[in-house]
Design an enzyme around this catalytic site. Structure first.
Site, PDB file in Angstrom:
ATOM      1  N   ASP A 253       0.854  -1.192   0.000  1.00 32.19           N
ATOM      2  CA  ASP A 253       0.000   0.000   0.000  1.00 32.19           C
ATOM      3  C   ASP A 253       0.889   1.241   0.000  1.00 32.19           C
ATOM      4  OD1 ASP A 253      -1.699   2.212   1.012  1.00 32.19           O
ATOM      5  OD2 ASP A 253      -3.181   0.644   1.333  1.00 32.19           O
ATOM      6  N   ILE A 254       0.523   2.207  -0.846  1.00 29.71           N
ATOM      7  CA  ILE A 254       1.341   3.422  -0.998  1.00 29.71           C
ATOM      8  C   ILE A 254       1.203   4.357   0.214  1.00 29.71           C
ATOM      9  CG2 ILE A 254      -0.287   5.017  -2.137  1.00 29.71           C
ATOM     10  CD1 ILE A 254       1.850   5.473  -4.286  1.00 29.71           C
TER      11      ILE A 254
ATOM     12  N   ASN B 218     -12.794  -3.086   3.050  1.00 30.19           N
ATOM     13  CA  ASN B 218     -13.832  -2.058   3.119  1.00 30.19           C
ATOM     14  C   ASN B 218     -14.731  -2.189   1.899  1.00 30.19           C
ATOM     15  OD1 ASN B 218     -12.573  -0.972   5.429  1.00 30.19           O
ATOM     16  ND2 ASN B 218     -11.214   0.298   4.184  1.00 30.19           N
TER      17      ASN B 218
ATOM     18  N   HIS C 232     -10.270  -4.994  -2.550  1.00 24.19           N
ATOM     19  CA  HIS C 232      -8.899  -5.220  -2.057  1.00 24.19           C
ATOM     20  C   HIS C 232      -8.952  -5.606  -0.592  1.00 24.19           C
ATOM     21  CE1 HIS C 232      -9.968  -0.945  -1.760  1.00 24.19           C
ATOM     22  NE2 HIS C 232      -9.273  -0.930  -0.625  1.00 24.19           N
TER      23      HIS C 232
ATOM     24  N   HIS D 105      -6.829  -5.510   2.756  1.00 27.49           N
ATOM     25  CA  HIS D 105      -5.664  -4.941   3.428  1.00 27.49           C
ATOM     26  C   HIS D 105      -5.089  -6.003   4.365  1.00 27.49           C
ATOM     27  CE1 HIS D 105      -6.731  -0.559   2.712  1.00 27.49           C
ATOM     28  NE2 HIS D 105      -7.937  -1.072   2.609  1.00 27.49           N
TER      29      HIS D 105
HETATM   30  P1  5GP Z   1      -9.651   1.762   0.879  1.00 27.75           P
HETATM   31  O1  5GP Z   1      -9.863   2.976   1.734  1.00 27.75           O
HETATM   32  O2  5GP Z   1     -10.327   1.896  -0.465  1.00 27.75           O
HETATM   33  O3  5GP Z   1     -10.030   0.489   1.591  1.00 27.75           O
HETATM   34  O4  5GP Z   1      -8.101   1.655   0.663  1.00 27.75           O
HETATM   35  C1  5GP Z   1      -7.449   2.026  -0.515  1.00 27.75           C
HETATM   36  C2  5GP Z   1      -5.969   1.889  -0.259  1.00 27.75           C
HETATM   37  O5  5GP Z   1      -5.303   1.956  -1.493  1.00 27.75           O
HETATM   38  C3  5GP Z   1      -5.397   2.986   0.634  1.00 27.75           C
HETATM   39  O6  5GP Z   1      -4.798   2.385   1.780  1.00 27.75           O
HETATM   40  C4  5GP Z   1      -4.390   3.679  -0.263  1.00 27.75           C
HETATM   41  O7  5GP Z   1      -3.213   4.076   0.418  1.00 27.75           O
HETATM   42  C5  5GP Z   1      -4.093   2.641  -1.327  1.00 27.75           C
HETATM   43  N1  5GP Z   1      -3.752   3.204  -2.626  1.00 27.75           N
HETATM   44  C6  5GP Z   1      -4.451   4.152  -3.298  1.00 27.75           C
HETATM   45  N2  5GP Z   1      -3.862   4.415  -4.477  1.00 27.75           N
HETATM   46  C7  5GP Z   1      -2.771   3.603  -4.549  1.00 27.75           C
HETATM   47  C8  5GP Z   1      -1.745   3.432  -5.546  1.00 27.75           C
HETATM   48  O8  5GP Z   1      -1.725   4.059  -6.594  1.00 27.75           O
HETATM   49  N3  5GP Z   1      -0.792   2.518  -5.279  1.00 27.75           N
HETATM   50  C9  5GP Z   1      -0.794   1.765  -4.109  1.00 27.75           C
HETATM   51  N4  5GP Z   1       0.199   0.903  -3.955  1.00 27.75           N
HETATM   52  N5  5GP Z   1      -1.731   1.917  -3.159  1.00 27.75           N
HETATM   53  C10 5GP Z   1      -2.713   2.832  -3.377  1.00 27.75           C
END
Ligand code: 5GP
Ligand code: ZN
Length: 135
Positions: free
Chosen positions: A29-30, A85, A98, A100
């Protein structure tokens, strides 16, 4: 479709890859909640768990122990959360399924709230019936 995770799965946007097979990709995760925070995604685009074919979810599920174990051991963590989520209200920002995997160290304070409640008498049966009716 303008989906960042579809682009990562297609190799159009770089990622720090942890694991890949025909259907599943795992990468760092970035914006990590802790070092080693990893995302596991299907390469095919689905938004929520209940919209994803069970067979594809099973393939993700069969990869989770391998990746979670590697994150856990590689980061020498004390534990980890696996979190998915579904929907904006649940905190989903990227609308591509996705999981986590968040390595945890005792007392790290990553999640501080778990607002558990209690059912009023008679409520629990009504709630379970509502859900079973939709199975
Ligand atoms: P969500 O809130 O949708 O469950 O989590 C999305 C996750 O994707 C976040 O933790 C965010 O840091 C990660 N993320 C968003 N854009 C990118 C990206 O371009 N590359 C990577 N590696 N992670 C991303
Ligand atoms: Zn996508």
């Amino acid at each position: 479709m303008d989906c960042i995770f579809c682009k990562i799965a297609a190799g159009q946007i770089p990622c720090e890859k942890i694991y890949e097979d025909e259907n599943v990709l795992a990468f760092l995760d970035i914006g990590p909640l802790s070092e080693g925070h990893t995302l596991v995604i299907p390469k095919q685009h689905f938004t929520k768990i209940h919209e994803c074919p069970a067979q594809l979810l099973a393939q993700i599920g069969s990869v989770l122990p391998k990746v979670a174990g590697a994150v856990f051991k590689g980061m020498t963590s004390d534990g980890y959360n696996v979190l998915c989520n579904n929907g904006k209200a649940a905190g989903q920002l990227v609308e591509h399924i996705h999981f986590h995997i968040i390595p945890r160290i005792a007392g790290d304070g990553v999640f501080t709230q778990w607002p558990a409640k209690k059912y009023q008498p008679g409520k629990v049966e009504k709630i379970s019936e509502k859900i079973r009716a939709k199975l």
